[in-house]
Scaffold this motif. Sequence first.
Motif, PDB file in Angstrom:
ATOM      1  N   ASP A  50      -0.104  13.603 -38.128  1.00 28.01           N
ATOM      2  CA  ASP A  50      -1.385  13.069 -37.641  1.00 28.01           C
ATOM      3  C   ASP A  50      -1.162  11.935 -36.646  1.00 28.01           C
ATOM      4  OD1 ASP A  50      -2.791  14.832 -39.230  1.00 28.01           O
ATOM      5  OD2 ASP A  50      -3.122  13.400 -40.860  1.00 28.01           O
TER       6      ASP A  50
ATOM      7  N   HIS B 206      -2.320  11.695 -32.823  1.00 29.84           N
ATOM      8  CA  HIS B 206      -3.122  10.545 -32.396  1.00 29.84           C
ATOM      9  C   HIS B 206      -2.509   9.897 -31.154  1.00 29.84           C
ATOM     10  CE1 HIS B 206      -5.765   7.123 -32.652  1.00 29.84           C
ATOM     11  NE2 HIS B 206      -4.793   6.279 -32.975  1.00 29.84           N
TER      12      HIS B 206
ATOM     13  N   SER C  90      -3.258  11.988 -28.160  1.00 27.58           N
ATOM     14  CA  SER C  90      -4.661  11.830 -27.770  1.00 27.58           C
ATOM     15  C   SER C  90      -4.856  10.537 -26.997  1.00 27.58           C
ATOM     16  CB  SER C  90      -5.566  11.841 -29.009  1.00 27.58           C
ATOM     17  OG  SER C  90      -5.516  13.093 -29.661  1.00 27.58           O
TER      18      SER C  90
ATOM     19  N   ARG D  40      -9.861   8.332 -35.738  1.00 26.56           N
ATOM     20  CA  ARG D  40      -8.541   8.785 -36.157  1.00 26.56           C
ATOM     21  C   ARG D  40      -7.621   7.599 -36.426  1.00 26.56           C
ATOM     22  NH1 ARG D  40      -7.610  11.495 -38.875  1.00 26.56           N
ATOM     23  NH2 ARG D  40      -5.715  12.591 -38.279  1.00 26.56           N
TER      24      ARG D  40
ATOM     25  N   GLU E  92      -8.544   6.185 -39.848  1.00 32.64           N
ATOM     26  CA  GLU E  92      -8.134   7.055 -40.953  1.00 32.64           C
ATOM     27  C   GLU E  92      -6.620   7.001 -41.174  1.00 32.64           C
ATOM     28  OE1 GLU E  92     -11.694  10.433 -40.510  1.00 32.64           O
ATOM     29  OE2 GLU E  92      -9.721  10.763 -39.585  1.00 32.64           O
TER      30      GLU E  92
ATOM     31  N   THR F 216     -17.534   4.933 -39.189  1.00 32.08           N
ATOM     32  CA  THR F 216     -17.156   6.310 -38.861  1.00 32.08           C
ATOM     33  C   THR F 216     -18.385   7.184 -38.668  1.00 32.08           C
ATOM     34  OG1 THR F 216     -15.025   6.138 -39.979  1.00 32.08           O
ATOM     35  CG2 THR F 216     -15.953   8.345 -39.746  1.00 32.08           C
TER      36      THR F 216
END
Length: 405
Positions: free
Chosen positions: A295, A299, A302, A326, A329, A391
Amino acid sequence: MDLRESDDDKVFRASVREFVTARLPTEIRDRVLNFRHVPRDDYVRWQRILAANGWGAPAWPVEHGGAGWNATQRNIFDEECFTAGTPRQMPFGLSMVGPVLQKFGTPAQRDYFLPRIVSMEDWWCQGYSEPGAGSDLASLKTRAECVPRDGKPFYIVNGQKIWTSFAQWANWIFCLVRTHSDGRPQEGISFLLIDMKTPGITVRPIRTLDGGHDVNEVFFENVEVPDGNLVGEEHRGWAIAKYLLGHERTNIAGLGNCKRFMLRLKEIARTERKHGKPLIDDIRFRDRIAKVEIDLIAHEWSLLRAISAESAGRPLGPEASVLKIRGSEIQQELTELIMACAGPYAVPFVPQALEPDWSEGADATAHGELLNALAPHYLDWRKISIYGGSTEIQKNIIAKLALGI
């Protein structure tokens, strides 16, 4: 779109790493990497070390006292600093009100405030949320009435702000206030700069689950603010508020912080235990680390795509909200795994373990590894998915901007 680092970028990364390694005080680094409370003086000291090298405002243009770095260089700087264990540069001045003053402020406001932000002579805090106006910020009720005082116009401010981070250390606050009640709620909001030493301001601490005191209530009772402290046009502060929040949300993406947490997680998970193998040898725990690391890689890519778009002159839209979600999280998942490494040493935690000068006690470690600070650290990071726009609010923004809903 080329997301690879150029040769110049690699040279820049090496220069940042060399500087941070040489100039970051050891005692500050140890406090940060061991999840201790970082005192005010440590933030100021590190900021002034950077400012003396011309790096005090990485994202600002040179004409405003900044380093003039491009988006890729800023990302490299952020990553290297966080990985090395530096305190974060306080965003309230550098990433929030500073860019606002550069875009909307008067020449007098820029000339006075911008140098003081870089030197951290002024510590800023943010006066946005109120008890009845958090996610629905346009419903704020703190009022500012413009009245003459000794032949000069002043705003008289009355109301309350809440969740005001580091207000106990700040000497200035930028505030959203209501100056008009007719029409749409967003049309009657103004953006004021207020000296925290002004009579009528009261700061009341809010103690959080980790035992810390980062957030506060701030009360305004007939506080006099010169009209020269109005930023932009009266009643037109909502556009400034949205501009500022875009900067805040991208900052909360926290790639450098994620990488620091990942490195610390692996270090602690490899620690030998009194009873049993290191956690890294547990296949289930290793799976959890691998999942969050995947993840994190996604990220990072991105964020690099967003940096590439910014470098090409394309403004961020829903990407800022995606990155904020993101990043929040991933940081929460990493702090959960870090706390899991502590096992029985984390619950109950020892509050003194967070203090900068605390010495390790007999029950504080597992084979020499300091662990008592991990439970409060986990609790503190639960709030990251709320501040800067929860969020749920970010998902609404994405739905509106990306899907047209």
